[in-house]
Design a protein around this motif. Structure first.
Motif, PDB file in Angstrom:
ATOM      1  N   TYR A   4      49.805  48.226  41.685  1.00  0.00           N
ATOM      2  CA  TYR A   4      50.885  47.240  41.346  1.00  0.00           C
ATOM      3  C   TYR A   4      51.323  46.875  42.671  1.00  0.00           C
ATOM      4  O   TYR A   4      51.516  47.465  43.559  1.00  0.00           O
ATOM      5  N   THR A   5      51.906  45.699  42.662  1.00  0.00           N
ATOM      6  CA  THR A   5      52.796  44.999  43.869  1.00  0.00           C
ATOM      7  C   THR A   5      53.748  44.257  42.995  1.00  0.00           C
ATOM      8  O   THR A   5      53.859  43.935  41.924  1.00  0.00           O
ATOM      9  N   THR A   6      54.806  43.852  44.078  1.00  0.00           N
ATOM     10  CA  THR A   6      55.911  42.681  43.474  1.00  0.00           C
ATOM     11  C   THR A   6      55.538  41.340  44.140  1.00  0.00           C
ATOM     12  O   THR A   6      55.451  41.469  45.063  1.00  0.00           O
ATOM     13  N   GLU A   8      58.083  40.213  45.484  1.00  0.00           N
ATOM     14  CA  GLU A   8      58.890  40.210  46.698  1.00  0.00           C
ATOM     15  C   GLU A   8      58.115  40.805  47.963  1.00  0.00           C
ATOM     16  O   GLU A   8      58.405  40.501  49.090  1.00  0.00           O
ATOM     17  N   GLU A  85      53.602  42.551  39.336  1.00  0.00           N
ATOM     18  CA  GLU A  85      54.467  43.020  38.418  1.00  0.00           C
ATOM     19  C   GLU A  85      55.464  41.760  38.002  1.00  0.00           C
ATOM     20  O   GLU A  85      56.148  40.969  38.914  1.00  0.00           O
ATOM     21  N   GLN A  90      58.219  36.213  37.250  1.00  0.00           N
ATOM     22  CA  GLN A  90      59.029  37.064  38.253  1.00  0.00           C
ATOM     23  C   GLN A  90      58.917  36.147  39.461  1.00  0.00           C
ATOM     24  O   GLN A  90      59.950  36.152  40.491  1.00  0.00           O
TER      25      GLN A  90
END
Length: 109
Positions: A4-6, A8, A85, A90
């Motif tokens: 996973y990564t975000t 941001e 994510e 988001q």
């Protein structure tokens, strides 16, 4: 390896694979996204960009559920991919750019 990564952690113009349906894409998407709906992915694997040696290929959907399933499947096929994510919800929430092909005001549906 992290699956996973975000938002941001990604550049505003990062190449991400958006696996949402056409109407969701049309409403708004990340500027550097490649649109391959989840159901079409097995037949369109040749359209996936190569992932960077250090960074897995980010996969995004609306909230992270569909893209999580896609990441699990892709990684089983030998690809190096990561779920974004929180998805496009988001992405937009943290102020990342969202565009449309039509020029209409972008939204995440």
């Amino acid at each position: 390896m992290t699956d996973y990564t975000t938002p941001e952690q990604l550049a505003d113009d990062a190449v991400v694979v958006d696996v949402r349906e056409q109407n969701e894409w049309d409403a708004g998407h990340a500027p550097g996204a490649i649109h391959i709906p989840m159901g079409e992915l097995p037949s369109r694997l040749d359209e996936l960009p190569e992932s960077d040696e250090r960074d897995p290929l980010p996969i995004i959907c609306r909230s992270g559920n569909r893209s999580g399933r896609v990441v699990a499947w892709l990684n089983q096929q030998g690809f190096d991919s990561a779920n974004v994510e929180g998805g496009m919800k988001q992405w937009m929430y943290v102020g990342k750019p969202v565009v449309t092909d039509s020029g209409a005001d972008a939204q995440v549906i």
